[in-house]
Design a protein around this motif. Sequence first.
Motif, mmCIF file in Angstrom:
data_model
loop_
_atom_site.group_PDB
_atom_site.id
_atom_site.type_symbol
_atom_site.label_atom_id
_atom_site.label_comp_id
_atom_site.label_asym_id
_atom_site.label_seq_id
_atom_site.Cartn_x
_atom_site.Cartn_y
_atom_site.Cartn_z
ATOM 1 N N LEU A 1 34.746 55.174 15.464
ATOM 2 C CA LEU A 1 33.295 55.216 15.467
ATOM 3 C C LEU A 1 32.775 56.415 14.681
ATOM 4 O O LEU A 1 33.115 57.560 14.986
ATOM 5 C CB LEU A 1 32.762 55.279 16.902
ATOM 6 N N SER A 2 31.947 56.143 13.702
ATOM 7 C CA SER A 2 31.254 57.208 12.980
ATOM 8 C C SER A 2 29.985 57.576 13.738
ATOM 9 O O SER A 2 29.537 56.857 14.636
ATOM 10 C CB SER A 2 30.889 56.741 11.568
ATOM 11 N N SER A 3 29.381 58.687 13.361
ATOM 12 C CA SER A 3 28.104 59.066 13.978
ATOM 13 C C SER A 3 27.049 57.999 13.714
ATOM 14 O O SER A 3 26.181 57.751 14.564
ATOM 15 C CB SER A 3 27.640 60.426 13.440
ATOM 16 N N PHE A 4 27.126 57.333 12.545
ATOM 17 C CA PHE A 4 26.150 56.290 12.218
ATOM 18 C C PHE A 4 26.235 55.140 13.226
ATOM 19 O O PHE A 4 25.213 54.591 13.650
ATOM 20 C CB PHE A 4 26.394 55.729 10.811
ATOM 21 N N GLN A 5 27.461 54.747 13.582
ATOM 22 C CA GLN A 5 27.629 53.656 14.540
ATOM 23 C C GLN A 5 27.186 54.059 15.944
ATOM 24 O O GLN A 5 26.693 53.244 16.709
ATOM 25 C CB GLN A 5 29.093 53.207 14.557
#
Length: 354
Positions: free
Chosen positions: A165-169
């Motif tokens: 998981l990226s911060s965007f997700q």
Amino acid sequence: MQSEIGNKKTRLVILGGGESGVGAAILAKDLGMDVFLSDYGNIPEKYVKILDNENIAFEQGGHTPELILNATEIVKSPGIPPTAPIMQSIYNKGIPVISEIEFAGRYTDSKMVCITGSNGKTTTTMLTYHILHKAGIDVGLAGNVGRSLALQVAREPHKVYVIELSSFQLENMYQFKANIAVMLNITPDHLDRYDYKMQNYVNAKFRIIRNQTTADALIYWKDDPVISEQLHHIHTDARMLPFTDNSFEPFPGFEGAYLDTFGKIVFDTRKGEMEIPTQELSLKGKHNLYNSMAAGLSACLLNIRREDIRRALEDFEGVEHRLEYTATKRGAVYINDSKATNVNSCWYALESMP
């Protein structure tokens, strides 16, 4: 199963025609929703074929507001910034916006191992998946790697998912819960997305522990100053399992991973201890030591047999484009590290070299 709000059929609009968007569209279709997908750019041909074969309505090369702003809910691709004009129109209309991970998580009771960090998350995700897969666990790989979580929930369900998981997700996740959350490190990255405020980026990363209970766990790097500072200001009910390579004397009730004086990683959980000499790890370098600790702890919490964890940590072949040996020419070794997308990632790579 048909999804309805009152007597009105749910209209789900998906923004973005990549892996996550198309997966969400298929899950929405299988749930009986009125689904429409819109991409401001061009959708890759392989995804166009899937949408055509599934008879899912879509557009590309621009957004038609009339077909989007009548949505019950929006699933947004993580790459679309909240400042995009279509997003401003959606917010002004008060339409709820969620991520593909949030959407998929509503329709599965599978265990979720979720991994984030500014550096090392792909390697740790792949390594964790490798351990579970080699141990015979019914496991899926999702998020920034693998296949869409929504698609797997719809058509290829698994008992456990390992998700990068990226911060965007994480931005548009609200009710989703990680059974095991892994926080590797936090260094400045993507700050243009966060008004150039580091705390906004930190807050986005820490959304990974939302909704965790005493039955869940947070695995984190004990020596990361940003993580340590943030943990002083928040509360979580999750079990806390730190990992460190610094000299450390475990206290009664300690759970986590550390490096002992003999150069062995000690994994210590309620189920007991496990040791592995660092020289036997397939991945070299200090940062990969942390990745191995995080992946090993995740496997311990899922009750994977010690011998399976040890063997998988010893034979993992690494991730493409991440410290990947390419060739030796005239005595010089060439290494492909093109996955390094920020200064710290490059620094970790250089640190691991003799």
